[in-house]
Write a protein that holds these residues in place. Structure first.
Motif, PDB file in Angstrom:
ATOM      1  N   VAL A 152       0.944  -1.133  -0.140  1.00 48.71           N
ATOM      2  CA  VAL A 152      -0.005  -0.008   0.111  1.00 48.71           C
ATOM      3  C   VAL A 152       0.972   1.238   0.035  1.00 48.71           C
ATOM      4  CG1 VAL A 152      -1.641   1.263   1.175  1.00 48.71           C
ATOM      5  CG2 VAL A 152      -1.917  -1.125   1.025  1.00 48.71           C
ATOM      6  N   ALA A 153       1.880   1.193   0.888  1.00 45.84           N
ATOM      7  CA  ALA A 153       2.848   2.325   0.772  1.00 45.84           C
ATOM      8  C   ALA A 153       3.399   2.568  -0.332  1.00 45.84           C
ATOM      9  CB  ALA A 153       3.881   2.024   2.130  1.00 45.84           C
ATOM     10  N   PHE A 154       4.043   1.637  -1.026  1.00 42.41           N
ATOM     11  CA  PHE A 154       4.582   1.482  -2.434  1.00 42.41           C
ATOM     12  C   PHE A 154       3.522   2.377  -3.506  1.00 42.41           C
ATOM     13  CE2 PHE A 154       5.392  -0.189  -6.707  1.00 42.41           C
ATOM     14  CZ  PHE A 154       7.259   0.352  -6.855  1.00 42.41           C
ATOM     15  N   GLU A 155       2.432   1.934  -3.429  1.00 43.28           N
ATOM     16  CA  GLU A 155       1.421   2.322  -4.330  1.00 43.28           C
ATOM     17  C   GLU A 155       1.157   3.802  -3.999  1.00 43.28           C
ATOM     18  OE1 GLU A 155      -2.070  -0.488  -3.674  1.00 43.28           O
ATOM     19  OE2 GLU A 155      -0.944  -2.018  -5.369  1.00 43.28           O
ATOM     20  N   THR A 156       0.975   4.202  -2.960  1.00 44.97           N
ATOM     21  CA  THR A 156       0.703   5.450  -2.569  1.00 44.97           C
ATOM     22  C   THR A 156       1.740   6.442  -2.990  1.00 44.97           C
ATOM     23  OG1 THR A 156      -0.465   4.892  -0.445  1.00 44.97           O
ATOM     24  CG2 THR A 156       0.396   7.292  -0.766  1.00 44.97           C
ATOM     25  N   LYS A 157       3.184   5.947  -2.929  1.00 45.74           N
ATOM     26  CA  LYS A 157       4.449   6.740  -3.377  1.00 45.74           C
ATOM     27  C   LYS A 157       4.304   6.822  -4.915  1.00 45.74           C
ATOM     28  CE  LYS A 157       9.206   6.619  -3.846  1.00 45.74           C
ATOM     29  NZ  LYS A 157      10.581   5.855  -3.661  1.00 45.74           N
ATOM     30  N   SER A 158       3.895   5.675  -5.589  1.00 40.93           N
ATOM     31  CA  SER A 158       3.626   5.732  -7.036  1.00 40.93           C
ATOM     32  C   SER A 158       2.520   6.577  -7.788  1.00 40.93           C
ATOM     33  CB  SER A 158       3.329   4.362  -7.622  1.00 40.93           C
ATOM     34  OG  SER A 158       4.294   3.570  -7.115  1.00 40.93           O
ATOM     35  N   ILE A 159       1.369   6.801  -6.766  1.00 45.75           N
ATOM     36  CA  ILE A 159       0.315   7.661  -7.328  1.00 45.75           C
ATOM     37  C   ILE A 159       0.959   9.125  -7.154  1.00 45.75           C
ATOM     38  CG2 ILE A 159      -2.012   8.397  -6.301  1.00 45.75           C
ATOM     39  CD1 ILE A 159      -2.367   5.416  -5.624  1.00 45.75           C
ATOM     40  N   ARG A 160       1.568   9.577  -5.973  1.00 48.52           N
ATOM     41  CA  ARG A 160       2.363  10.718  -5.489  1.00 48.52           C
ATOM     42  C   ARG A 160       3.123  11.308  -6.826  1.00 48.52           C
ATOM     43  NH1 ARG A 160       3.600  10.680   0.870  1.00 48.52           N
ATOM     44  NH2 ARG A 160       1.411  10.692   1.432  1.00 48.52           N
ATOM     45  N   ARG A 161       3.912  10.469  -7.313  1.00 53.68           N
ATOM     46  CA  ARG A 161       4.948  10.746  -8.384  1.00 53.68           C
ATOM     47  C   ARG A 161       4.135  10.965  -9.741  1.00 53.68           C
ATOM     48  NH1 ARG A 161      10.749   8.746  -8.581  1.00 53.68           N
ATOM     49  NH2 ARG A 161      11.309   8.665  -6.312  1.00 53.68           N
ATOM     50  N   ASN A 162       2.954  10.461  -9.982  1.00 55.82           N
ATOM     51  CA  ASN A 162       2.338  10.403 -11.104  1.00 55.82           C
ATOM     52  C   ASN A 162       1.322  11.345 -11.314  1.00 55.82           C
ATOM     53  OD1 ASN A 162       4.026   7.980 -12.191  1.00 55.82           O
ATOM     54  ND2 ASN A 162       2.455   6.710 -11.608  1.00 55.82           N
ATOM     55  N   SER A 163       0.749  11.664 -10.216  1.00 57.57           N
ATOM     56  CA  SER A 163      -0.480  12.563  -9.941  1.00 57.57           C
ATOM     57  C   SER A 163      -0.495  13.805  -9.214  1.00 57.57           C
ATOM     58  CB  SER A 163      -1.695  11.724  -9.893  1.00 57.57           C
ATOM     59  OG  SER A 163      -1.698  11.516  -8.220  1.00 57.57           O
ATOM     60  N   MET A 164       0.749  14.077  -8.578  1.00 57.92           N
ATOM     61  CA  MET A 164       0.760  15.342  -7.602  1.00 57.92           C
ATOM     62  C   MET A 164       1.999  16.081  -8.201  1.00 57.92           C
ATOM     63  SD  MET A 164       0.458  13.529  -3.748  1.00 57.92           S
ATOM     64  CE  MET A 164       0.345  14.799  -3.000  1.00 57.92           C
ATOM     65  N   SER A 165       1.620  17.307  -7.926  1.00 57.65           N
ATOM     66  CA  SER A 165       2.433  18.527  -8.316  1.00 57.65           C
ATOM     67  C   SER A 165       3.920  18.162  -7.458  1.00 57.65           C
ATOM     68  CB  SER A 165       2.197  19.844  -8.226  1.00 57.65           C
ATOM     69  OG  SER A 165       1.750  20.168  -6.828  1.00 57.65           O
ATOM     70  N   ALA A 166       5.049  18.837  -7.795  1.00 56.97           N
ATOM     71  CA  ALA A 166       6.220  18.748  -7.000  1.00 56.97           C
ATOM     72  C   ALA A 166       6.097  19.018  -5.675  1.00 56.97           C
ATOM     73  CB  ALA A 166       7.538  19.319  -7.599  1.00 56.97           C
ATOM     74  N   LYS A 167       5.237  20.261  -5.497  1.00 58.86           N
ATOM     75  CA  LYS A 167       5.035  21.055  -4.362  1.00 58.86           C
ATOM     76  C   LYS A 167       4.312  20.275  -3.443  1.00 58.86           C
ATOM     77  CE  LYS A 167       2.338  24.599  -3.713  1.00 58.86           C
ATOM     78  NZ  LYS A 167       1.619  25.986  -3.965  1.00 58.86           N
ATOM     79  N   ASP A 168       3.230  19.751  -3.915  1.00 58.86           N
ATOM     80  CA  ASP A 168       1.965  18.830  -3.090  1.00 58.86           C
ATOM     81  C   ASP A 168       2.875  17.677  -2.800  1.00 58.86           C
ATOM     82  OD1 ASP A 168       0.279  20.746  -3.190  1.00 58.86           O
ATOM     83  OD2 ASP A 168      -1.013  19.690  -4.766  1.00 58.86           O
ATOM     84  N   ARG A 169       3.588  17.045  -3.503  1.00 60.62           N
ATOM     85  CA  ARG A 169       4.282  15.724  -3.326  1.00 60.62           C
ATOM     86  C   ARG A 169       5.277  16.110  -2.274  1.00 60.62           C
ATOM     87  NH1 ARG A 169       7.708  13.883  -8.285  1.00 60.62           N
ATOM     88  NH2 ARG A 169       5.595  14.744  -9.390  1.00 60.62           N
TER      89      ARG A 169
END
Length: 215
Positions: free
Chosen positions: A138-155
Motif C-alpha cells: 500500500v505504501a509503495f502504491e501511494t508513493k507511485s500515485i504521488r509521483r504520477n499525479s501530484m505536483s512537485a510542491k504537493d508531493r
C-alpha cells in the motif's frame, strides 16, 4: 550504551509486533544485535553475501541503487526502529541496492537460513509477515500515485506530513541531503529548493537549517 534486550528489539519491528512473547523468545537466539557502522559506511551492498532482515537500533541510513552510468537513485530512508530486507527472508534474492549509514548507526539483523528453519515451527510468524507485506505494498502504491499525479510542491508537502506523523512532531529533522531527498521524490534538486521556498513563502512551513517546521 544502555543494556540491549534482543526480545524487546525484535518486538519493536512491525513485522513481529503481534507475535506472542514465546515466539519472540524463539527468534531472539537467531538474531544478531548492535553491529556498529560509522557514518558514511555501507551496511549492505550488492554481492556482499548478506541476506536477511535488518533493524536500525540507533542512527539512520539511506537505501539507494546505481544505474549503469553510476547515477544514484535514493529509494528510501531508515531511521531508528525501521527495518528492511524482509523479502530476503523468503527467497534467495540478488539484491542490487546499497544501504549507507547517514550517521553512526547500530544495526540488528536476522539471517535468511536461520529464519527459514524457524519459520517451519512458527506459522503465526508467517501470517504476520504476509500482513506486513500488504502494508508495504500500500505504501509503495501511494508513493507511485504521488509521483504520477501530484505536483512537485504537493508531493513534497505530503512527504513532510508523513515524516511529521512518523516522528510524532511538527518540527521534522531531514536526515537526507537535499539531492538525495530530490531523488527520492523524483524531482531535480533545483526544483526541490524552489518548492521549499514556495511553501515557506505561503507560510505552510518554516525553514531552519535541516529542520522544517510545519505550520
Amino acid at each position: 550504551m544502555k543494556k540491549h534486550s534482543a526480545v524487546a528489539c525484535i518486538s519493536q519491528a512491525g513485522l513481529f509486533a503481534q507475535l506472542a512473547k514465546g515466539d519472540l523468545t524463539k527468534i531472539a537466539p537467531i538474531s544478531i544485535h548492535q553491529e556498529y557502522f560509522p557514518k558514511g559506511s555501507l551496511i549492505r551492498q550488492p554481492g556482499d553475501g548478506k541476506d536477511g532482515l535488518i533493524f536500525l537500533d540507533q542512527g539512520s541510513a539511506k537505501i539507494y541503487n546505481l544505474n549503469e552510468a553510476g547515477k544514484e537513485t535514493v529509494l528510501g530512508v531508515l531511521n531508528k526502529g525501521d527495518f528492511d530486507g524482509q523479502e530476503n527472508l523468503f527467497q534467495d534474492n540478488h539484491n542490487e541496492n546499497f544501504i549507507q549509514a547517514l550517521q553512526d548507526t547500530y544495526v540488528c539483523s536476522i539471517n535468511r537460513r536461520d529464519f527459514q528453519n524457524l519459520l517451519k515451527k512458527t506459522p503465526d510468524l508467517a501470517i504476520n509477515m504476509l500482513n506486513n507485506f500488504g502494508e508495504k505494498l500500500v505504501a509503495f502504491e501511494t508513493k507511485s500515485i504521488r509521483r504520477n499525479s501530484m505536483s512537485a510542491k504537493d508531493r513534497l508537502l505530503a512527504y513532510l506530513e508523513d515524516l511529521a506523523k512518523k516522528q510524532g512532531r511538527r518540527d521534522v529533522q531531514l536526515k537526507l541531503k537535499k539531492k538525495d531527498l530530490a531523488s527520492y521524490l523524483g524531482v531535480m534538486p533545483e526544483t526541490l529548493s524552489r518548492q521549499l521556498k514556495k511553501l515557506a513563502k505561503e507560510n505552510r512551513i518554516k525553514l531552519s537549517g535541516r529542520k522544517i517546521i510545519l505550520l
